[in-house]
Design an enzyme around this catalytic site. Structure first.
Site, PDB file in Angstrom:
ATOM      1  N   CYS B  86      39.418  30.160  40.659  1.00  0.00           N
ATOM      2  CA  CYS B  86      39.595  29.471  39.385  1.00  0.00           C
ATOM      3  C   CYS B  86      39.981  28.007  39.613  1.00  0.00           C
ATOM      4  O   CYS B  86      39.184  27.246  40.132  1.00  0.00           O
ATOM      5  CB  CYS B  86      40.603  30.232  38.522  1.00  0.00           C
ATOM      6  SG  CYS B  86      40.494  29.836  36.773  1.00  0.00           S
ATOM      7  N   HIS B 196      38.676  36.334  38.752  1.00  0.00           N
ATOM      8  CA  HIS B 196      39.969  36.621  39.376  1.00  0.00           C
ATOM      9  C   HIS B 196      40.010  37.990  40.068  1.00  0.00           C
ATOM     10  O   HIS B 196      40.480  38.964  39.478  1.00  0.00           O
ATOM     11  CB  HIS B 196      41.068  36.565  38.309  1.00  0.00           C
ATOM     12  CG  HIS B 196      41.363  35.189  37.829  1.00  0.00           C
ATOM     13  ND1 HIS B 196      42.215  34.319  38.481  1.00  0.00           N
ATOM     14  CD2 HIS B 196      40.888  34.504  36.763  1.00  0.00           C
ATOM     15  CE1 HIS B 196      42.264  33.173  37.833  1.00  0.00           C
ATOM     16  NE2 HIS B 196      41.475  33.251  36.792  1.00  0.00           N
ATOM     17  N   GLU B 198      42.014  38.913  42.273  1.00  0.00           N
ATOM     18  CA  GLU B 198      43.423  39.278  42.505  1.00  0.00           C
ATOM     19  C   GLU B 198      43.995  40.076  41.341  1.00  0.00           C
ATOM     20  O   GLU B 198      45.091  40.622  41.437  1.00  0.00           O
ATOM     21  CB  GLU B 198      44.266  38.024  42.786  1.00  0.00           C
ATOM     22  CG  GLU B 198      44.631  37.162  41.584  1.00  0.00           C
ATOM     23  CD  GLU B 198      43.560  36.163  41.179  1.00  0.00           C
ATOM     24  OE1 GLU B 198      42.391  36.362  41.540  1.00  0.00           O
ATOM     25  OE2 GLU B 198      43.894  35.174  40.487  1.00  0.00           O
TER      26      GLU B 198
END
Lengths: 80, 224
Positions: B86, B196, B198
């Site tokens: 990002c 994302h 994560e």
């Protein structure tokens, strides 16, 4: 020494903000708009002694930070 | 795998990233403040998501010129692995570590939702264990994810298998050219992506699909 840097998107790079502004201007009744491109203006005050010196320094600033030369062009005006 | 997360004023996905890295690797994760000029010893350096410097000038532009980035560029030149997610992807392009630029979303809207991602290249350490061509759901949350590169750069990226992830099935949320969601460097050791991974690590996240990415790179780094 005062100078103005103008940063604009390169031709061929899509400018959705410019498009939105163009649409809004049309909605306000402004006819015959062929296109709107949004850019940025930076007003700088420098200690440089000459216009040449200022221009050299500002060119480095543009290349290193003020413009992203992948997508943007820049122009430098020395205003004194 | 030893990893370190770089922190900037305005980073806000750093704790998600640290949690994910700890969870996958089982090791503590180092953090580095942007004013440092040296990096701690690690195998993987990560630039997290967020809004460094309030996205002033251009997203990632100021962070990309902060003191720690000199050390990161040196580490990358020495073949260290780098991940930017990002805002981290935006920093990587602004720093010249990855080609192209991330521009304002074509819709002009901030998008925060799940998209469908296709793993389009498994050439890199980050994607080697992922299923080639597989489509998976992944969250995005950004205002400037509209990837752009000139046609020469684009041809090179496509030709060399550097497009790691693409938005699939019409879910491109930002107008990104060729539906590009993530790219790697030529040597595959630098990955930048807008979505994302994560946030797909634990059951509570609603999916575990992000694990494969971290496990892939860990396998390479632990074997080294």
């Amino acid at each position: 020494m005062k100078a103005r840097v103008t940063v604009t998107l390169k031709n061929g790079v899509l400018d959705p903000q410019g498009k939105a502004i163009e649409g809004s201007l049309s909605a306000l009744g402004f006819a015959g708009i062929a296109g709107v491109r949004q850019g940025k203006v930076f007003d700088l005050e420098l200690a440089a002694q000459s216009a040449d010196e200022a221009k050299q320094e500002i060119t480095k600033m543009c290349e290193q930070l003020l413009a992203n030369t992948v997508i943007e062009n820049y122009s430098i005006d020395i205003l004194k | 795998m030893k990893s370190a997360v770089l922190l900037f004023p305005g980073s806000n996905r750093d704790r998600d990233m640290i949690k994910a890295l700890e969870h996958i690797s089982g090791n503590p994760v180092a953090t580095v403040w942007h004013t440092e000029t040296t990096l701690p010893e690690a195998d993987l350096y990560v630039l997290p998501g967020g809004f460094s410097y309030g996205d002033y000038l251009r997203s990632g532009a100021i962070a990309a010129r902060s003191p720690i980035m000199g050390a990161l560029k040196s580490a990358a030149a020495q073949g260290k692995h780098v991940l930017g997610v990002c805002n981290g992807f935006q920093m990587l392009t602004e720093a010249g570590l990855l080609p192209g630029a991330l521009m304002r979303n074509a819709s002009l809207h901030f998008v925060c939702k799940n998209v469908e991602l296709q793993t389009t290249s498994t050439n890199s350490p980050f994607t080697q264990n992922m299923a080639s061509g597989a489509v998976w759901q992944c969250p995005v949350a950004h205002h400037d994810g509209n990837y752009f590169a000139d046609s020469e750069t684009l041809n090179r990226l496509e030709g060399e298998g550097c497009v790691a992830f693409r938005y699939a099935n019409g879910t491109n949320p930002n107008g990104s050219i060729n539906d590009i969601a993530g790219i790697t460097s030529e040597n595959g050791r630098i990955l930048g992506m807008m979505p994302h991974p994560e946030n797909l690590i634990e059951d509570l996240h609603g999916g575990l699909e992000g694990r494969a990415l971290f496990e892939s790179v860990m396998q390479t780094l632990d074997a080294a």
